[in-house]
Design a protein around this motif. Structure first.
Motif, PDB file in Angstrom:
ATOM      1  N   GLN A  53       0.840  -1.178   0.000  1.00  0.00           N
ATOM      2  CA  GLN A  53       0.000   0.000   0.000  1.00  0.00           C
ATOM      3  C   GLN A  53       0.887   1.243   0.000  1.00  0.00           C
ATOM      4  N   VAL A  54       0.817   2.002  -1.079  1.00  0.00           N
ATOM      5  CA  VAL A  54       1.624   3.212  -1.177  1.00  0.00           C
ATOM      6  C   VAL A  54       0.993   4.313  -0.342  1.00  0.00           C
ATOM      7  N   GLN A  55       1.779   4.925   0.475  1.00  0.00           N
ATOM      8  CA  GLN A  55       1.337   6.097   1.227  1.00  0.00           C
ATOM      9  C   GLN A  55       2.474   7.109   1.201  1.00  0.00           C
ATOM     10  N   LEU A  56       2.172   8.293   0.705  1.00  0.00           N
ATOM     11  CA  LEU A  56       3.169   9.340   0.590  1.00  0.00           C
ATOM     12  C   LEU A  56       2.938  10.377   1.684  1.00  0.00           C
ATOM     13  N   VAL A  57       4.002  10.702   2.407  1.00  0.00           N
ATOM     14  CA  VAL A  57       3.904  11.667   3.494  1.00  0.00           C
ATOM     15  C   VAL A  57       4.979  12.719   3.323  1.00  0.00           C
ATOM     16  N   GLU A  58       4.545  13.963   3.140  1.00  0.00           N
ATOM     17  CA  GLU A  58       5.483  15.072   2.980  1.00  0.00           C
ATOM     18  C   GLU A  58       5.837  15.679   4.333  1.00  0.00           C
ATOM     19  N   SER A  59       7.003  16.280   4.374  1.00  0.00           N
ATOM     20  CA  SER A  59       7.441  17.028   5.546  1.00  0.00           C
ATOM     21  C   SER A  59       8.441  18.084   5.094  1.00  0.00           C
ATOM     22  N   GLY A  60       8.712  19.026   5.975  1.00  0.00           N
ATOM     23  CA  GLY A  60       9.743  20.015   5.701  1.00  0.00           C
ATOM     24  C   GLY A  60       9.244  21.397   5.331  1.00  0.00           C
ATOM     25  N   GLY A  61       7.946  21.544   5.194  1.00  0.00           N
ATOM     26  CA  GLY A  61       7.427  22.871   4.883  1.00  0.00           C
ATOM     27  C   GLY A  61       7.549  23.813   6.070  1.00  0.00           C
ATOM     28  N   GLY A  62       7.260  25.075   5.814  1.00  0.00           N
ATOM     29  CA  GLY A  62       7.325  26.053   6.880  1.00  0.00           C
ATOM     30  C   GLY A  62       7.338  27.468   6.358  1.00  0.00           C
ATOM     31  N   LEU A  63       7.686  28.384   7.257  1.00  0.00           N
ATOM     32  CA  LEU A  63       7.758  29.803   6.935  1.00  0.00           C
ATOM     33  C   LEU A  63       9.219  30.205   6.814  1.00  0.00           C
ATOM     34  N   VAL A  64       9.560  30.874   5.727  1.00  0.00           N
ATOM     35  CA  VAL A  64      10.936  31.294   5.504  1.00  0.00           C
ATOM     36  C   VAL A  64      10.932  32.661   4.835  1.00  0.00           C
ATOM     37  N   GLN A  65      11.969  33.418   5.065  1.00  0.00           N
ATOM     38  CA  GLN A  65      12.081  34.728   4.409  1.00  0.00           C
ATOM     39  C   GLN A  65      12.559  34.564   2.975  1.00  0.00           C
ATOM     40  N   ALA A  66      12.238  35.529   2.172  1.00  0.00           N
ATOM     41  CA  ALA A  66      12.696  35.520   0.785  1.00  0.00           C
ATOM     42  C   ALA A  66      14.216  35.405   0.749  1.00  0.00           C
ATOM     43  N   GLY A  67      14.688  34.572  -0.159  1.00  0.00           N
ATOM     44  CA  GLY A  67      16.118  34.312  -0.260  1.00  0.00           C
ATOM     45  C   GLY A  67      16.579  33.118   0.549  1.00  0.00           C
ATOM     46  N   GLY A  68      15.703  32.615   1.387  1.00  0.00           N
ATOM     47  CA  GLY A  68      16.044  31.487   2.233  1.00  0.00           C
ATOM     48  C   GLY A  68      15.870  30.153   1.531  1.00  0.00           C
ATOM     49  N   SER A  69      16.051  29.086   2.301  1.00  0.00           N
ATOM     50  CA  SER A  69      16.001  27.729   1.757  1.00  0.00           C
ATOM     51  C   SER A  69      15.140  26.824   2.627  1.00  0.00           C
ATOM     52  N   LEU A  70      14.578  25.832   1.987  1.00  0.00           N
ATOM     53  CA  LEU A  70      13.867  24.755   2.674  1.00  0.00           C
ATOM     54  C   LEU A  70      14.129  23.457   1.923  1.00  0.00           C
ATOM     55  N   ARG A  71      14.068  22.348   2.624  1.00  0.00           N
ATOM     56  CA  ARG A  71      14.142  21.046   1.963  1.00  0.00           C
ATOM     57  C   ARG A  71      12.903  20.247   2.329  1.00  0.00           C
ATOM     58  N   LEU A  72      12.150  19.902   1.309  1.00  0.00           N
ATOM     59  CA  LEU A  72      10.974  19.071   1.489  1.00  0.00           C
ATOM     60  C   LEU A  72      11.352  17.603   1.322  1.00  0.00           C
ATOM     61  N   SER A  73      10.686  16.762   2.092  1.00  0.00           N
ATOM     62  CA  SER A  73      10.880  15.322   1.983  1.00  0.00           C
ATOM     63  C   SER A  73       9.539  14.653   1.746  1.00  0.00           C
ATOM     64  N   CYS A  74       9.577  13.552   1.027  1.00  0.00           N
ATOM     65  CA  CYS A  74       8.369  12.766   0.787  1.00  0.00           C
ATOM     66  C   CYS A  74       8.731  11.306   1.006  1.00  0.00           C
ATOM     67  N   ALA A  75       8.196  10.744   2.058  1.00  0.00           N
ATOM     68  CA  ALA A  75       8.475   9.349   2.392  1.00  0.00           C
ATOM     69  C   ALA A  75       7.360   8.457   1.870  1.00  0.00           C
ATOM     70  N   ASN A  76       7.766   7.386   1.217  1.00  0.00           N
ATOM     71  CA  ASN A  76       6.825   6.414   0.660  1.00  0.00           C
ATOM     72  C   ASN A  76       6.882   5.139   1.487  1.00  0.00           C
ATOM     73  N   SER A  77       5.777   4.808   2.110  1.00  0.00           N
ATOM     74  CA  SER A  77       5.758   3.637   2.980  1.00  0.00           C
ATOM     75  C   SER A  77       5.445   2.355   2.217  1.00  0.00           C
ATOM     76  N   GLY A  78       5.165   2.470   0.915  1.00  0.00           N
ATOM     77  CA  GLY A  78       4.824   1.291   0.127  1.00  0.00           C
ATOM     78  C   GLY A  78       5.905   0.952  -0.876  1.00  0.00           C
TER      79      GLY A  78
END
Length: 120
Positions: A1-26
């Motif tokens: 059973q595929v289940q995708l779960v994202e993480s890593g979002g948030g609030l950041v100032q312009a010019g900043g960085s974020l890394r999103l992750s997506c874990a697949n349990s299937g």
């Protein structure tokens, strides 16, 4: 059973960085993609990657700033977002499918989304 779960979002100032992750349990999926949807706008493709990472696609609006990657041993796909702009503000969705496509209709599996907000 595929289940995708994202993480890593948030609030950041312009010019900043974020890394999103997506874990697949299937099971592993050939194509993994990131889409985003801003308020009042249609969902749009951000980036796509095939299983080996040999094929990638980026929307023109993020080329040179975002990098997609995947770790198949961890069954996880990432989106490194640098030089963020206020117009990158959206809910970001992870999607999985069998073809490297920019069309959201081609993706069978979707995560619940993670909010990214870039302040000016």
């Amino acid at each position: 059973q595929v289940q995708l779960v994202e993480s890593g979002g948030g609030l950041v100032q312009a010019g900043g960085s974020l890394r999103l992750s997506c874990a697949n349990s299937g099971g592993a999926l050939y194509a993994m993609a990131w889409f985003r949807q801003a308020p009042g706008k249609e969902r749009e493709v951000v980036s796509v990657i095939n299983y080996t990472g040999s094929i990638t696609y980026y929307a023109d609006s993020v080329k040179g700033r975002f990098t997609i990657s995947r770790d198949n041993a961890k069954n996880t796909v990432y989106l490194q977002m640098n030089s963020l702009k206020p117009e990158d503000t959206a809910v970001y969705f992870c999607a999985g499918g069998s073809e490297v496509e920019a069309d959201s209709a081609e993706y069978k599996y979707w995560g619940q989304g993670t909010q990214v907000t870039v302040s000016s």
